[in-house]
Scaffold this motif. Structure first.
Motif, PDB file in Angstrom:
ATOM      1  N   SER A 107      34.818  44.184  39.219  1.00  0.00           N
ATOM      2  CA  SER A 107      35.132  43.377  40.394  1.00  0.00           C
ATOM      3  C   SER A 107      36.192  42.328  40.061  1.00  0.00           C
ATOM      4  CB  SER A 107      33.878  42.665  40.910  1.00  0.00           C
ATOM      5  OG  SER A 107      34.216  41.783  41.970  1.00  0.00           O
ATOM      6  N   ASN A 119      33.800  38.859  53.153  1.00  0.00           N
ATOM      7  CA  ASN A 119      32.670  38.005  53.533  1.00  0.00           C
ATOM      8  C   ASN A 119      32.067  37.268  52.345  1.00  0.00           C
ATOM      9  OD1 ASN A 119      32.880  38.694  56.224  1.00  0.00           O
ATOM     10  ND2 ASN A 119      31.281  40.262  56.154  1.00  0.00           N
ATOM     11  N   LYS A 120      32.315  37.751  51.131  1.00  0.00           N
ATOM     12  CA  LYS A 120      31.757  37.121  49.932  1.00  0.00           C
ATOM     13  C   LYS A 120      32.614  35.955  49.424  1.00  0.00           C
ATOM     14  CE  LYS A 120      29.951  39.924  46.815  1.00  0.00           C
ATOM     15  NZ  LYS A 120      29.794  41.086  45.889  1.00  0.00           N
ATOM     16  N   LEU A 121      33.840  35.827  49.930  1.00  0.00           N
ATOM     17  CA  LEU A 121      34.695  34.708  49.534  1.00  0.00           C
ATOM     18  C   LEU A 121      34.165  33.416  50.147  1.00  0.00           C
ATOM     19  CD1 LEU A 121      38.189  36.384  50.097  1.00  0.00           C
ATOM     20  CD2 LEU A 121      37.103  35.905  47.891  1.00  0.00           C
ATOM     21  N   SER A 122      34.248  32.316  49.393  1.00  0.00           N
ATOM     22  CA  SER A 122      33.622  31.080  49.874  1.00  0.00           C
ATOM     23  C   SER A 122      34.494  29.836  49.732  1.00  0.00           C
ATOM     24  CB  SER A 122      32.299  30.844  49.128  1.00  0.00           C
ATOM     25  OG  SER A 122      32.535  30.742  47.724  1.00  0.00           O
ATOM     26  N   LEU A 142      36.991  40.145  42.558  1.00  0.00           N
ATOM     27  CA  LEU A 142      36.786  39.158  43.618  1.00  0.00           C
ATOM     28  C   LEU A 142      37.034  37.735  43.117  1.00  0.00           C
ATOM     29  CD1 LEU A 142      35.876  39.143  46.642  1.00  0.00           C
ATOM     30  CD2 LEU A 142      33.605  38.531  45.795  1.00  0.00           C
ATOM     31  N   GLU A 155      39.615  34.875  44.666  1.00  0.00           N
ATOM     32  CA  GLU A 155      39.147  33.517  44.990  1.00  0.00           C
ATOM     33  C   GLU A 155      39.994  32.467  44.259  1.00  0.00           C
ATOM     34  OE1 GLU A 155      36.266  31.433  47.209  1.00  0.00           O
ATOM     35  OE2 GLU A 155      35.378  33.227  46.338  1.00  0.00           O
ATOM     36  N   THR A 203      30.615  46.750  46.010  1.00  0.00           N
ATOM     37  CA  THR A 203      30.440  46.234  47.371  1.00  0.00           C
ATOM     38  C   THR A 203      31.113  47.174  48.365  1.00  0.00           C
ATOM     39  OG1 THR A 203      30.300  43.935  46.656  1.00  0.00           O
ATOM     40  CG2 THR A 203      31.004  44.323  48.920  1.00  0.00           C
ATOM     41  N   HIS A 248      37.109  32.897  57.898  1.00  0.00           N
ATOM     42  CA  HIS A 248      35.875  33.351  58.543  1.00  0.00           C
ATOM     43  C   HIS A 248      35.728  32.782  59.955  1.00  0.00           C
ATOM     44  CE1 HIS A 248      34.842  35.218  54.857  1.00  0.00           C
ATOM     45  NE2 HIS A 248      34.400  34.151  54.227  1.00  0.00           N
ATOM     46  N   ALA A 291      33.308  43.575  53.790  1.00  0.00           N
ATOM     47  CA  ALA A 291      32.169  43.137  52.971  1.00  0.00           C
ATOM     48  C   ALA A 291      32.621  42.223  51.839  1.00  0.00           C
ATOM     49  CB  ALA A 291      31.424  44.349  52.426  1.00  0.00           C
ATOM     50  N   TRP A 292      33.747  42.575  51.146  1.00  0.00           N
ATOM     51  CA  TRP A 292      34.166  41.682  50.059  1.00  0.00           C
ATOM     52  C   TRP A 292      34.824  40.420  50.594  1.00  0.00           C
ATOM     53  CZ3 TRP A 292      39.138  40.160  49.302  1.00  0.00           C
ATOM     54  CH2 TRP A 292      40.195  41.017  49.607  1.00  0.00           C
ATOM     55  N   ASP A 302      36.423  44.756  44.987  1.00  0.00           N
ATOM     56  CA  ASP A 302      35.021  44.580  44.591  1.00  0.00           C
ATOM     57  C   ASP A 302      34.326  45.936  44.757  1.00  0.00           C
ATOM     58  OD1 ASP A 302      32.765  43.226  43.756  1.00  0.00           O
ATOM     59  OD2 ASP A 302      32.285  42.431  45.745  1.00  0.00           O
TER      60      ASP A 302
END
Length: 238
Positions: free
Chosen positions: A136, A173-176, A138, A142, A36, A184, A170-171, A33
């Motif tokens: 990106s 932390n953006k995974l959900s 990302l 995912e 980011t 996490h 940082a990238w 990413d």
């Protein structure tokens, strides 16, 4: 690597294709990413004493609309070798060339034996990727996690380039997705080869997604800290 992994998974679903057993993907100081990650470059430099707080502010203001140039500006200021701030230059690549040019290795990889490997970088490949170098991927990571592929992320803590560990954090932390949430919540643990051995780094393992930060390693972490290979053997099971 995320794109290659997805191509393999997609190919496995097509009737008549040969199935490739993909167990895991390893992202080593990866470019996932970009914007980011590049936004963390001055934070890394400040935390390692390479620039002052005032210089960080000046760099952030000057390059806020030109982040791809910020790493070179930091390097010019601090004078360090950004691939590994504890070294002066790349390690010797001749052992790698010798290995890849062995007849048995080339045969296993289906590489013609007439042209020996002499360089570790391709202008053609670089040119092919240039137009999307800062895109990106990302969402690709995912998607792989949602398909239950195991992913190991590795960072050399001495890597001061655009792929430094702060940008990786940082990238991540953006995974959900579910695997990312498990990651996490996982605690950071010491990484050792033996229980009573020296600390080689730190791991955060959520099961499907894990991250290892390696001491005394830079952008080419496996060259700097070959003990990483033991991690990969454990992951892949060979």
């Amino acid at each position: 690597l995320p794109l290659l992994s997805q191509a393999i998974l997609d190919g496995n679903q097509k009737e008549g294709n040969r199935t490739l057993q993909l167990k895991a993907t390893v992202l080593l100081d990866a470019w996932v990413d970009p914007y980011t990650q590049m936004a963390q470059n001055t934070n890394y430099a400040l935390m390692h004493g390479m620039i002052s707080a005032q210089e960080k502010q000046q760099l952030d203001e000057k390059y806020q609309h030109n982040l791809p140039a910020i790493n070179a500006a930091i390097q010019e200021k601090c004078g360090l070798y950004m691939t590994n701030i504890a070294q002066l230059a790349d390690p010797d690549f001749s052992p790698i060339y010798d290995y890849l040019n062995r007849a048995d290795v080339r045969a296993a990889l289906h590489i013609p034996s007439t042209q020996p490997l002499t360089v570790n970088w391709s202008q053609q490949v670089s040119t092919n990727y240039q137009s999307g170098v800062n895109d990106s991927y990302l969402p690709a990571v995912e998607k792989l996690l949602e398909q239950k592929l195991q992913i190991m992320v590795i960072s050399g803590l001495n890597d001061a380039k655009d792929c430094n560990f702060l940008g990786t954090q940082a990238w991540l932390n953006k995974l959900s997705c579910k695997a990312a949430k498990d990651f996490h919540q996982a605690e950071t643990e010491q990484w050792k080869l033996q229980p009573d051995g020296a600390v080689l780094g730190f791991t955060q393992n959520g099961g499907q997604l894990s991250w290892t930060k390696v001491l005394n390693a830079g952008h080419m972490a496996v060259r700097d800290q070959p003990a990483i290979i033991m991690l990969l053997k454990q992951l892949i099971g060979f």
